[in-house]
Scaffold this active site. Structure first.
Site, mmCIF file in Angstrom:
data_model
loop_
_atom_site.group_PDB
_atom_site.id
_atom_site.type_symbol
_atom_site.label_atom_id
_atom_site.label_comp_id
_atom_site.label_asym_id
_atom_site.label_seq_id
_atom_site.Cartn_x
_atom_site.Cartn_y
_atom_site.Cartn_z
ATOM 1 N N GLU A 144 -7.456 -24.532 16.474
ATOM 2 C CA GLU A 144 -7.550 -25.922 15.997
ATOM 3 C C GLU A 144 -8.775 -26.626 16.567
ATOM 4 O OE1 GLU A 144 -5.932 -26.684 13.459
ATOM 5 O OE2 GLU A 144 -4.384 -25.135 13.588
ATOM 6 N N HIS A 147 -11.741 -25.815 14.542
ATOM 7 C CA HIS A 147 -11.913 -26.657 13.341
ATOM 8 C C HIS A 147 -12.636 -27.963 13.687
ATOM 9 C CE1 HIS A 147 -9.803 -24.207 10.514
ATOM 10 N NE2 HIS A 147 -8.607 -24.333 11.061
ATOM 11 N N CYS A 158 -10.835 -12.360 14.500
ATOM 12 C CA CYS A 158 -11.355 -13.632 15.024
ATOM 13 C C CYS A 158 -10.207 -14.617 15.225
ATOM 14 C CB CYS A 158 -12.342 -14.200 14.000
ATOM 15 S SG CYS A 158 -13.042 -15.792 14.419
ATOM 16 N N CYS A 177 -15.255 -14.389 16.534
ATOM 17 C CA CYS A 177 -16.112 -13.287 16.112
ATOM 18 C C CYS A 177 -17.566 -13.747 16.297
ATOM 19 C CB CYS A 177 -15.846 -12.919 14.654
ATOM 20 S SG CYS A 177 -16.418 -14.150 13.476
HETATM 21 ZN ZN LIG Z 1 -6.825 -23.291 10.664
HETATM 22 ZN ZN LIG Z 2 -14.773 -15.690 12.872
#
Ligand SMILES: [Zn+2]
Ligand SMILES: [Zn+2]
Length: 189
Positions: A144, A147, A158, A177
């Site tokens: 989160e 994001h 990842c 990743c």
């Molecule tokens: Zn998400």
């Molecule tokens: Zn990734």
């Protein structure tokens, strides 16, 4: 300026969850020069944030409050942690929620333990260790927060892989990743 990710207790929450998350997040974000602190005072859940039919809390409503709190206090980032089950409009439930590029994220530990599924008559596997639960919380927290640093869902091995079940969460790594890591570094610098 010291860049701090503030952890905020949302509703009743066990202190040990926050302290282990702080420790683990600091290890993972150390290379980006980010610090983690626990806010002493948590926030209470509101009745208007509860859906009594679904017996779940409305994640977007709580997130809105966190975004406001981040803005008002000029926080670098804030991550709310709650133990109640949450949902967002198109999903039966969510492990967490964040608006891309905002300064706030929210995660719920409710469905990150096998106990939840057993107690709700759903399929569950074996009882997990405390360490395994802490690792799931860490993954969802990093996801989160990712994001908030503008990362999207990723199909590689990842932490930014979307997870819709405990199995998904267990399968994905704690790490970003190479491609997400590159984007993250640009976004943080
Ligand atoms: Zn998400
Ligand atoms: Zn990734």
């Amino acid at each position: 300026m010291k860049r701090i990710i503030y952890l905020l207790k949302v509703g009743e929450s066990t202190q040990s969850i926050l302290s282990s998350l702080k420790k683990n997040l600091e290890v993972e974000f150390n290379e980006f020069n980010l610090y983690v602190e626990i806010l002493q005072e948590g926030i209470k859940l509101r009745y208007s944030e509860y859906d009594s039919k679904r017996e779940q809390y409305k994640a977007p409503k709580i997130l809105k409050r966190l975004i406001r709190k981040a803005k008002n206090n000029k926080f670098f980032r804030i991550l709310g942690i709650l133990e109640k089950d949450i949902y967002s409009k198109n999903y039966n439930f969510v492990f967490g929620i964040a608006k891309r590029g905002s300064y706030a994220a929210l995660i719920s530990s409710a469905r990150l333990t096998e106990n939840f599924y057993r107690d709700h008559g759903m399929m569950y596997r074996k009882r997990e260790t405390k360490g395994e639960i802490e690792e799931r919380i860490l993954k969802e927290a990093i996801h989160e927060l990712g994001h908030t640093f503008r990362l999207k869902h990723c199909r590689n091995v990842c932490v930014m892989r979307f997870s819709n079940s405990l199995t998904d969460t267990d399968k994905k790594p704690v790490k970003f990743c190479a491609s997400c890591l590159k984007q993250l570094k640009t976004s943080i610098q």
